[in-house]
Structure formats: structure tokens, C-alpha cells
Scaffold this motif. Sequence first.
Motif, mmCIF file in Angstrom:
data_model
loop_
_atom_site.group_PDB
_atom_site.id
_atom_site.type_symbol
_atom_site.label_atom_id
_atom_site.label_comp_id
_atom_site.label_asym_id
_atom_site.label_seq_id
_atom_site.Cartn_x
_atom_site.Cartn_y
_atom_site.Cartn_z
ATOM 1 N N SER A 1 0.842 -1.187 0.000
ATOM 2 C CA SER A 1 0.000 0.000 0.000
ATOM 3 C C SER A 1 0.883 1.244 0.000
ATOM 4 O O SER A 1 1.917 1.290 0.670
ATOM 5 C CB SER A 1 -0.889 0.003 1.245
ATOM 6 N N GLU B 1 -6.456 1.985 2.025
ATOM 7 C CA GLU B 1 -6.700 1.751 0.612
ATOM 8 C C GLU B 1 -7.771 2.730 0.152
ATOM 9 O O GLU B 1 -8.851 2.802 0.745
ATOM 10 C CB GLU B 1 -7.171 0.315 0.377
ATOM 11 N N ILE B 2 -7.482 3.470 -0.894
ATOM 12 C CA ILE B 2 -8.429 4.434 -1.436
ATOM 13 C C ILE B 2 -8.845 3.932 -2.813
ATOM 14 O O ILE B 2 -8.012 3.776 -3.700
ATOM 15 C CB ILE B 2 -7.796 5.842 -1.538
ATOM 16 N N GLY B 3 -10.130 3.665 -2.965
ATOM 17 C CA GLY B 3 -10.647 3.144 -4.227
ATOM 18 C C GLY B 3 -10.811 4.228 -5.276
ATOM 19 O O GLY B 3 -10.620 5.419 -5.020
ATOM 20 N N ASN B 4 -11.176 3.811 -6.490
ATOM 21 C CA ASN B 4 -11.402 4.767 -7.584
ATOM 22 C C ASN B 4 -12.501 5.748 -7.224
ATOM 23 O O ASN B 4 -13.537 5.365 -6.713
ATOM 24 C CB ASN B 4 -11.769 4.023 -8.870
ATOM 25 N N ALA C 1 -12.552 7.849 -4.919
ATOM 26 C CA ALA C 1 -12.495 8.274 -3.514
ATOM 27 C C ALA C 1 -11.378 9.303 -3.359
ATOM 28 O O ALA C 1 -10.523 9.452 -4.219
ATOM 29 C CB ALA C 1 -12.220 7.074 -2.623
ATOM 30 N N SER C 2 -11.435 10.004 -2.264
ATOM 31 C CA SER C 2 -10.423 11.030 -2.028
ATOM 32 C C SER C 2 -10.053 11.081 -0.559
ATOM 33 O O SER C 2 -10.778 10.583 0.283
ATOM 34 C CB SER C 2 -10.922 12.400 -2.501
#
Length: 72
Positions: free
Chosen positions: A42, A61-64, A66-67
Motif C-alpha cells: 500500500s 486503501e483508497i478506491g477509484n 475516492a479522495s
Amino acid sequence: MSQEIMEGIRTIEREKGIETGTLVAALEDALLAAYKKTPGASRHAEVILGDEGEFRVFSIEIGNGASVDGLP
């Protein structure tokens, strides 16, 4: 092994006069650097040494779409 780590930290503190906090921070930094070199690591992670000598890696973990901090 975790108990051995804690004993080693106390021994270094006693024999070399290096504060426990400084030793723990150095170990955490070294393990984080090693973790980040592993495939699939990560980008945002933290290593923490627990009271019983166990090291844990925490990651965000930051998904698509997301910010961070709610910013787009």
C-alpha cells in the motif's frame, strides 16, 4: 520472538543509552521501508510496535473516485 524484540530494545537502551522511543521509531521506519519494497504494498501505510513486541502494518486503501479528507 516478540518478547525477544522487547528484551533486545531494553538491553540496547541500558547498554548504549539510547531511549526506547528512539529505538522503536527506528525499527518502525526500517520495517516500513522494507514493506514498501514488497510487491503490492500500500502507498499509504504505517508500522506500529505493540506493547508485547508485535509489529503491525496498517494501510489505507483508497478506491477509484475516492479522495482523502473528502476532497475530490
